[in-house]
Design an enzyme around this catalytic site. Structure first.
Site, PDB file in Angstrom:
ATOM      1  NE  ARG A  47      -2.929   0.412   3.342  1.00 60.73           N
ATOM      2  CZ  ARG A  47      -2.207   0.624   4.461  1.00 60.73           C
ATOM      3  NH1 ARG A  47      -1.466   1.705   4.596  1.00 60.73           N
ATOM      4  NH2 ARG A  47      -2.243  -0.247   5.447  1.00 60.73           N
ATOM      5  CE1 TYR A  99     -15.320  13.072 -16.534  1.00 59.76           C
ATOM      6  CE2 TYR A  99     -14.668  13.120 -14.229  1.00 59.76           C
ATOM      7  CZ  TYR A  99     -15.154  12.438 -15.324  1.00 59.76           C
ATOM      8  OH  TYR A  99     -15.471  11.103 -15.185  1.00 59.76           O
ATOM      9  CG  ASP A 171      -8.296  16.928 -15.431  1.00 60.66           C
ATOM     10  OD1 ASP A 171      -7.565  16.253 -16.179  1.00 60.66           O
ATOM     11  OD2 ASP A 171      -9.414  16.545 -15.028  1.00 60.66           O
ATOM     12  CE  LYS A 196     -11.180   8.771 -18.845  1.00 63.83           C
ATOM     13  NZ  LYS A 196     -11.488  10.063 -18.260  1.00 63.83           N
TER      14      LYS A 196
HETATM   15  C1  PLP Z   1     -12.099  10.585 -17.108  1.00 61.76           C
HETATM   16  C2  PLP Z   1     -11.715  11.904 -16.549  1.00 61.76           C
HETATM   17  C3  PLP Z   1     -11.561  12.087 -15.166  1.00 61.76           C
HETATM   18  C4  PLP Z   1     -11.856  10.992 -14.167  1.00 61.76           C
HETATM   19  O1  PLP Z   1     -10.991   9.928 -14.270  1.00 61.76           O
HETATM   20  P1  PLP Z   1     -11.378   8.392 -13.877  1.00 61.76           P
HETATM   21  O2  PLP Z   1     -10.155   7.657 -14.226  1.00 61.76           O
HETATM   22  O3  PLP Z   1     -12.588   8.043 -14.708  1.00 61.76           O
HETATM   23  O4  PLP Z   1     -11.704   8.393 -12.426  1.00 61.76           O
HETATM   24  C5  PLP Z   1     -11.148  13.342 -14.728  1.00 61.76           C
HETATM   25  N1  PLP Z   1     -10.926  14.357 -15.584  1.00 61.76           N
HETATM   26  C6  PLP Z   1     -11.079  14.218 -16.923  1.00 61.76           C
HETATM   27  C7  PLP Z   1     -10.829  15.382 -17.815  1.00 61.76           C
HETATM   28  C8  PLP Z   1     -11.480  12.989 -17.450  1.00 61.76           C
HETATM   29  O5  PLP Z   1     -11.644  12.857 -18.779  1.00 61.76           O
END
Ligand code: PLP
Length: 377
Positions: A47, A99, A171, A196
């Site tokens: 962890r 988001y 982000d 992503k």
């Molecule tokens: C998908 C996404 C998130 C959240 O991420 P998860 O891996 O689904 O928890 C946050 N910000 C953006 C811009 C995203 O596309």
């Protein structure tokens, strides 16, 4: 080293005793101690740290030009870790089209722990001048934004947050470090959903936080505790999959970005398309700023509205053959989705908008597919 080289080498086999050219997967949850009580490789319990996570974090920190990276089990776990840095009464400024998951996490859960927030239009960073209060601790930036592809000038925001002694968090999920490096633009913290473009194959969830040198000095120990004690950590196999995908990320992202540019230009000329939202189009409101801070391409994501309203949008989404109808983004395969129905009742997204994640297929096949779906509409 340049981005393409870093992607292949950073973190990949660092600290590996076996001599393997590929990364070993270490599933052990616990690590044997030395007679003096020490730990030969610095790992005690999985962890708080393990070889696969350490390798992934080294690679992500190098790609973003950061001093330290922390990996989490999802993008939203990384967002939650950043909110955990704050105290009751602290104020966060978010873009009005942030988001939806980030917004819901804050508005539904963290407000109960005393965090306050305002959502403002960050197309113009001067809007921050009136919005920053004495209690503001964090300004959240997402550029290009989801799903409207708005552009925020990161350097202009960072100049203001620095003057006000407020943290600037970006982000950077959509552009990925291949196309945009916020720490180079003076942001303090970068956050990713590694689900992503880092993952790139729609088969692993993950998140990351990357700190600048100064932010690391200030917040490194606290984030280390939030990660290790909060425990929202990725498994060694999740880390292994992500690290496995990073060497090809620059190739994938550049191809996705170039495909998206061509698709956006095609859609922009089509009589049944109302508006295309893509910062690579000269007509886009944020084109100039995007060209400055994303010099290598405008990304693999675009949205567009169609003539004929919501029914027409659904008809198009149901008529593609190559584009799969699904949420998420960044994978090698192209996806299309009716965004409003994914975001839920608070959504401000137009009901006749479709969001597209462009994959690495041949762009002429993608354009032919959209062309026949528009004809069916
Ligand atoms: C998908 C996404 C998130 C959240 O991420 P998860 O891996 O689904 O928890 C946050 N910000 C953006 C811009 C995203 O596309």
């Amino acid at each position: 080293m340049k981005m393409n080289t870093l992607a292949v080498h950073a973190g990949q086999t660092e600290g590996q005793a076996s001599g393997s050219v590929a990364r070993d997967l270490v599933l052990s949850t616990t690590f044997e101690r030395l007679p003096d009580g020490g730990y030969p490789a610095g790992f005690q319990y999985s962890r708080t740290g393990n070889p696969n996570r350490a390798a992934l974090e080294a690679a992500i920190a190098a790609l973003e030009g950061g001093s330290r990276a922390f990996a989490f089990g999802s993008g939203l776990a990384a967002v939650a870790a950043l909110f955990h840095l704050l105290k009751p009464g602290d104020h966060i400024i978010l873009p009005d089209d942030v988001y939806h998951g980030t917004y819901y996490l804050l508005s539904k859960l963290f407000t109960e722990w005393g965090l306050t927030y305002d959502r403002i239009n960050l197309n113009d960073p001067a809007n921050l001048d009136a919005a920053i209060r004495d209690t503001t601790r964090m300004v959240w930036v997402e550029t290009p934004s989801n799903p409207m592809l708005n552009i925020t000038d990161v350097a202009a925001v960072a100049q203001r947050t620095r003057a006000a002694d407020v943290l600037c968090v970006v982000d950077n999920t959509w552009p990925s470090p291949v196309l945009q490096r916020p720490l180079d633009l003076s942001a303090d913290i970068v956050m990713h959903s590694t689900t992503k473009y880092f993952g790139g194959h729609s088969d692993v969830l993950g998140g990351a936080v990357i700190l600048s040198d100064a932010a690391s000095e200030l917040l490194g120990d606290k984030l280390d505790a939030i990660q290790g004690l909060g425990g929202a950590v990725p498994s060694p196999f999740d880390c292994w999959l992500l690290l496995r995908s990073i060497p090809t990320m620059p190739l994938r992202v550049k191809r996705q970005s170039s495909n998206a540019q061509h698709l956006a230009e095609f859609l922009d000329q089509h009589p049944l398309v109302e508006t295309v939202f893509y910062p690579g189009l000269v007509s886009h409101l944020g084109h100039k700023v995007a060209a400055k801070q994303m010099p290598n391409g405008f990304g693999g994501m675009l949205s567009f509205t169609v003539k004929g309203g919501e029914q027409a949008a659904w008809k198009l989404a149901n008529s593609t053959a190559l584009f799969r109808q699904a949420t998420s983004l960044g994978g090698v395969e192209s996806l299309i989705e009716h965004r409003y129905s994914v975001e839920g009742p608070d959504s401000t997204t137009p009901k006749h908008l479709l969001r597209v994640s462009v994959g690495i297929e041949d762009v002429s096949d993608l354009i032919d597919d959209i062309k026949q779906a528009l004809a069916a509409m």
